[in-house]
Design a protein around this motif. Structure first.
Motif, PDB file in Angstrom:
ATOM      1  N   VAL A 134      14.622  64.413  42.920  1.00  0.00           N
ATOM      2  CA  VAL A 134      14.309  63.921  41.250  1.00  0.00           C
ATOM      3  C   VAL A 134      15.053  63.643  40.215  1.00  0.00           C
ATOM      4  O   VAL A 134      15.753  65.503  39.694  1.00  0.00           O
ATOM      5  CB  VAL A 134      12.476  63.609  40.973  1.00  0.00           C
ATOM      6  CG1 VAL A 134      12.539  63.309  39.535  1.00  0.00           C
ATOM      7  CG2 VAL A 134      11.705  64.131  41.754  1.00  0.00           C
ATOM      8  N   TRP A 135      16.176  63.566  39.620  1.00  0.00           N
ATOM      9  CA  TRP A 135      17.026  62.881  38.983  1.00  0.00           C
ATOM     10  C   TRP A 135      16.142  63.311  37.136  1.00  0.00           C
ATOM     11  O   TRP A 135      15.641  61.946  37.404  1.00  0.00           O
ATOM     12  CB  TRP A 135      17.918  62.243  39.166  1.00  0.00           C
ATOM     13  CG  TRP A 135      19.152  62.485  40.039  1.00  0.00           C
ATOM     14  CD1 TRP A 135      18.702  61.998  41.159  1.00  0.00           C
ATOM     15  CD2 TRP A 135      20.144  63.634  40.168  1.00  0.00           C
ATOM     16  NE1 TRP A 135      20.021  62.511  41.993  1.00  0.00           N
ATOM     17  CE2 TRP A 135      21.033  63.853  41.026  1.00  0.00           C
ATOM     18  CE3 TRP A 135      20.990  64.978  39.556  1.00  0.00           C
ATOM     19  CZ2 TRP A 135      22.211  64.364  41.529  1.00  0.00           C
ATOM     20  CZ3 TRP A 135      21.445  65.199  39.288  1.00  0.00           C
ATOM     21  CH2 TRP A 135      22.234  65.153  40.679  1.00  0.00           C
ATOM     22  N   ILE A 136      17.371  63.471  36.671  1.00  0.00           N
ATOM     23  CA  ILE A 136      16.118  64.464  35.178  1.00  0.00           C
ATOM     24  C   ILE A 136      17.661  63.896  34.454  1.00  0.00           C
ATOM     25  O   ILE A 136      19.219  64.616  34.544  1.00  0.00           O
ATOM     26  CB  ILE A 136      15.742  65.266  34.400  1.00  0.00           C
ATOM     27  CG1 ILE A 136      14.661  64.860  35.548  1.00  0.00           C
ATOM     28  CG2 ILE A 136      15.094  65.238  33.530  1.00  0.00           C
ATOM     29  CD1 ILE A 136      13.425  66.003  35.749  1.00  0.00           C
ATOM     30  N   GLU A 137      18.312  63.122  33.169  1.00  0.00           N
ATOM     31  CA  GLU A 137      19.519  62.837  32.438  1.00  0.00           C
ATOM     32  C   GLU A 137      18.752  63.057  31.227  1.00  0.00           C
ATOM     33  O   GLU A 137      18.145  61.493  30.182  1.00  0.00           O
ATOM     34  CB  GLU A 137      19.983  62.014  32.984  1.00  0.00           C
ATOM     35  CG  GLU A 137      21.702  61.600  32.127  1.00  0.00           C
ATOM     36  CD  GLU A 137      21.960  60.914  32.565  1.00  0.00           C
ATOM     37  OE1 GLU A 137      22.202  60.671  34.031  1.00  0.00           O
ATOM     38  OE2 GLU A 137      23.202  60.038  31.882  1.00  0.00           O
ATOM     39  N   PRO A 138      18.451  63.748  30.127  1.00  0.00           N
ATOM     40  CA  PRO A 138      18.539  64.138  28.910  1.00  0.00           C
ATOM     41  C   PRO A 138      19.834  64.241  27.970  1.00  0.00           C
ATOM     42  O   PRO A 138      20.537  64.911  28.517  1.00  0.00           O
ATOM     43  CB  PRO A 138      17.322  65.368  28.424  1.00  0.00           C
ATOM     44  CG  PRO A 138      18.438  66.464  29.413  1.00  0.00           C
ATOM     45  CD  PRO A 138      18.699  65.654  31.042  1.00  0.00           C
ATOM     46  N   ALA A 177      10.959  68.959  19.750  1.00  0.00           N
ATOM     47  CA  ALA A 177      10.992  70.429  20.353  1.00  0.00           C
ATOM     48  C   ALA A 177      11.351  71.341  21.393  1.00  0.00           C
ATOM     49  O   ALA A 177      10.965  71.950  22.237  1.00  0.00           O
ATOM     50  CB  ALA A 177       9.376  69.799  21.207  1.00  0.00           C
ATOM     51  N   GLN A 178      12.111  70.264  22.104  1.00  0.00           N
ATOM     52  CA  GLN A 178      12.992  71.308  23.104  1.00  0.00           C
ATOM     53  C   GLN A 178      14.084  71.953  22.502  1.00  0.00           C
ATOM     54  O   GLN A 178      14.740  72.353  23.217  1.00  0.00           O
ATOM     55  CB  GLN A 178      13.161  70.327  24.233  1.00  0.00           C
ATOM     56  CG  GLN A 178      13.253  70.767  25.480  1.00  0.00           C
ATOM     57  CD  GLN A 178      12.167  71.682  26.106  1.00  0.00           C
ATOM     58  OE1 GLN A 178      11.828  70.351  26.979  1.00  0.00           O
ATOM     59  NE2 GLN A 178      12.650  72.497  26.115  1.00  0.00           N
ATOM     60  N   CYS A 179      15.303  71.346  21.728  1.00  0.00           N
ATOM     61  CA  CYS A 179      16.326  71.214  21.637  1.00  0.00           C
ATOM     62  C   CYS A 179      16.635  72.343  20.134  1.00  0.00           C
ATOM     63  O   CYS A 179      16.334  72.029  19.636  1.00  0.00           O
ATOM     64  CB  CYS A 179      17.445  69.836  21.961  1.00  0.00           C
ATOM     65  SG  CYS A 179      17.327  69.417  23.094  1.00  0.00           S
ATOM     66  N   ILE A 204      24.246  74.437  25.811  1.00  0.00           N
ATOM     67  CA  ILE A 204      24.352  74.430  24.404  1.00  0.00           C
ATOM     68  C   ILE A 204      22.638  73.917  23.665  1.00  0.00           C
ATOM     69  O   ILE A 204      22.008  75.050  23.136  1.00  0.00           O
ATOM     70  CB  ILE A 204      25.552  74.495  23.966  1.00  0.00           C
ATOM     71  CG1 ILE A 204      26.242  74.962  23.919  1.00  0.00           C
ATOM     72  CG2 ILE A 204      25.367  74.586  22.041  1.00  0.00           C
ATOM     73  CD1 ILE A 204      28.024  74.555  24.427  1.00  0.00           C
ATOM     74  N   ALA A 205      22.486  73.197  24.078  1.00  0.00           N
ATOM     75  CA  ALA A 205      21.193  72.418  23.605  1.00  0.00           C
ATOM     76  C   ALA A 205      19.710  72.915  24.045  1.00  0.00           C
ATOM     77  O   ALA A 205      19.447  72.653  22.999  1.00  0.00           O
ATOM     78  CB  ALA A 205      21.359  70.707  23.548  1.00  0.00           C
ATOM     79  N   PHE A 206      19.627  73.297  25.546  1.00  0.00           N
ATOM     80  CA  PHE A 206      18.131  73.643  25.857  1.00  0.00           C
ATOM     81  C   PHE A 206      18.753  74.544  26.555  1.00  0.00           C
ATOM     82  O   PHE A 206      19.903  74.323  27.303  1.00  0.00           O
ATOM     83  CB  PHE A 206      17.760  71.959  25.653  1.00  0.00           C
ATOM     84  CG  PHE A 206      17.839  71.530  27.458  1.00  0.00           C
ATOM     85  CD1 PHE A 206      17.590  71.361  28.025  1.00  0.00           C
ATOM     86  CD2 PHE A 206      19.127  71.054  26.238  1.00  0.00           C
ATOM     87  CE1 PHE A 206      18.038  70.629  28.833  1.00  0.00           C
ATOM     88  CE2 PHE A 206      19.168  70.053  27.524  1.00  0.00           C
ATOM     89  CZ  PHE A 206      18.696  70.068  28.971  1.00  0.00           C
ATOM     90  N   ASP A 207      17.519  75.260  27.310  1.00  0.00           N
ATOM     91  CA  ASP A 207      17.559  75.748  28.448  1.00  0.00           C
ATOM     92  C   ASP A 207      17.037  75.388  29.442  1.00  0.00           C
ATOM     93  O   ASP A 207      16.094  75.024  29.761  1.00  0.00           O
ATOM     94  CB  ASP A 207      17.189  77.209  28.640  1.00  0.00           C
ATOM     95  CG  ASP A 207      17.827  77.961  27.475  1.00  0.00           C
ATOM     96  OD1 ASP A 207      18.709  78.234  27.216  1.00  0.00           O
ATOM     97  OD2 ASP A 207      17.293  79.045  26.550  1.00  0.00           O
TER      98      ASP A 207
END
Ligand SMILES: *Cc1c(COP(=O)(O)O)cnc(C)c1O
Length: 406
Positions: free
Chosen positions: A156-160, A316-318, A197-200
């Protein structure tokens, strides 16, 4: 190889090659040395026979790693919070390596409908020819992912955020859905925008036990880690020894080595990646704020800007937001007029890629290019904000809007 007892009898041409070389052990430069190799010498035949090309942790052949490339791999793993990294010739090659290594005929891969276009096109053309099934899901609707999950799903690919339109998905909900409904699927995240850098990506919920995170990340080092708009490279990072080993075997068999000059450039860029990322993020936020006050734009697409799709998930994430902002023009402006606006910009180059020193602008007809719950009616211009003075960039945008007219 034994030391030649009769070296002084060798011809000058031979002695050029067999010249005694002592690595500079006491030479403490800040920059790591750049090692080039195709051939790597073994001390004898037994050592050569005992080595395996498939072992990426020792030196066997230039294609499979040098001290320089291993140094870059170690630093990238640190940047992204993983434990293992491998280098490939481009970000797209990293996506292709993951697909090719993890998928077999009959397996299914799930891809966000707003993903980087070449990722989608790899699935619809190459993977389809090999009997690998793909399904697109709407990353802004967790139900859409849940409905696409099944026993056959291996990857499953995720791209944020989404490519071009920058919708930011609920990463925790997407990963939880895969774990609950397809426990055997690998979750792969395109970390080019976040850059570590923006999130883990491997720790989406700090303190959660077990950790909530993806299984692997790919990264177009072409973008922030390089920062110079002058080198192509990609990486795959994991925290799993087993997954790394599987990818390393495919990497080795496919011959996906990288050149030492490029590795040196990325090592150099990496030292300033956090500073450049912060500077480009700050300038981009200023441009997003400026754009909110202009009547020409129906929407300002930028995850850190309220009103942008998925802003609440970003919040909430970054910790940071990179240097991309997309401006959706009022549909009253025909695509041709918007394209003229892009031509009229003086400081923004027209070209692919992003995260380099020069700001870039690319127009997209998002209404026909997206398969998403978010509807785009106007032409979208994606800006990659570089390292120019942000006041100059805003004046340039204003001058081109002036020519666009009412
Ligand atoms: C640029 C990019 C890639 C591909 O990287 P290349 O090095 O240009 O092949 C992959 N994913 C995203 C999100 C990108 O922006």
């Amino acid at each position: 190889m034994a030391e030649s007892r009769d070296a002084h009898d060798d011809a000058p041409s031979t002695r050029q090659i067999h010249h005694g070389y002592v690595p500079p052990a006491g030479f403490a430069a800040v920059a790591p040395a750049m090692h080039r190799a195709s051939t790597v010498l073994f001390k004898d035949v037994a050592a050569m026979r005992a080595s395996s090309w498939l072992d990426k942790d020792t030196y066997t052949y230039g294609l499979h790693g040098t001290p320089t490339s291993f140094t870059l791999e170690a630093r990238l793993a640190t940047l992204e919070g993983g434990t293992h990294a491998m280098l490939v010739p481009s970000g797209l090659a990293a996506i292709a390596l993951v697909d090719q290594s993890l998928l077999s005929s009959g397996d299914t891969v799930l891809i966000p409908s707003n993903a980087y276009f070449p990722n989608r096109s790899l699935a619809t053309h190459e993977l389809a020819r090999w009997g690998i099934v793909h399904r697109f899901y709407d990353p802004m609707d967790v139900e859409s992912l849940r409905a696409a999950l099944g026993e056959d799903v291996r990857l499953v690919w995720i791209e944020p955020p989404g490519s071009v339109t920058l919708e930011f998905p609920d990463l925790r909900a997407l990963v939880r859905a895969v774990r609950a409904h397809a426990p055997r699927a690998v979750v792969a995240l395109d970390n080019t925008w976040g850059s570590g850098i923006a999130f883990d990506a491997f720790d989406l919920e700090p303190g959660a036990t077990p950790a909530l995170g993806v299984d692997l990340t790919i990264h177009a080092l072409t973008k922030y880690p390089s920062g110079g708009a002058d080198v192509m490279m990609g990486s795959v990072v994991t925290r799993s020894q087993a997954l790394h080993d599987q990818l390393a075997l495919s990497h080795c068999r496919l011959g996906l080595g990288v050149g030492p000059n490029d590795v040196e450039l990325v090592l150099r860029g990496l030292q300033t990646v956090a500073l450049r990322y912060a500077a480009q993020d700050a300038s981009t936020r200023r441009i997003a704020r400026w754009a909110l006050g202009r009547k020409e734009f129906a929407r300002v697409l930028h995850p850190a800007t309220p009103g942008s799709p998925g802003h609440e998930h970003w919040a909430a994430q970054c910790r940071a937001a990179a240097g991309l902002v997309s401006l959706e023009f009022d549909p009253a402006y025909a695509p041709e007029r918007v394209e003229r606006f892009v031509d009229d910009l003086r400081l923004f180059g027209i070209g692919w890629s992003w995260a380099g020193p020069m700001s870039l602008a690319v127009p997209y007809r998002a209404a026909t290019d997206r398969v998403s719950s978010t509807v785009y009616k106007g032409t979208v211009v994606r800006l990659s904000i570089g390292l120019e003075d942000v006041g100059d960039l805003i004046r340039d945008l204003e001058a081109a809007l002036e020519k666009l007219g009412a």
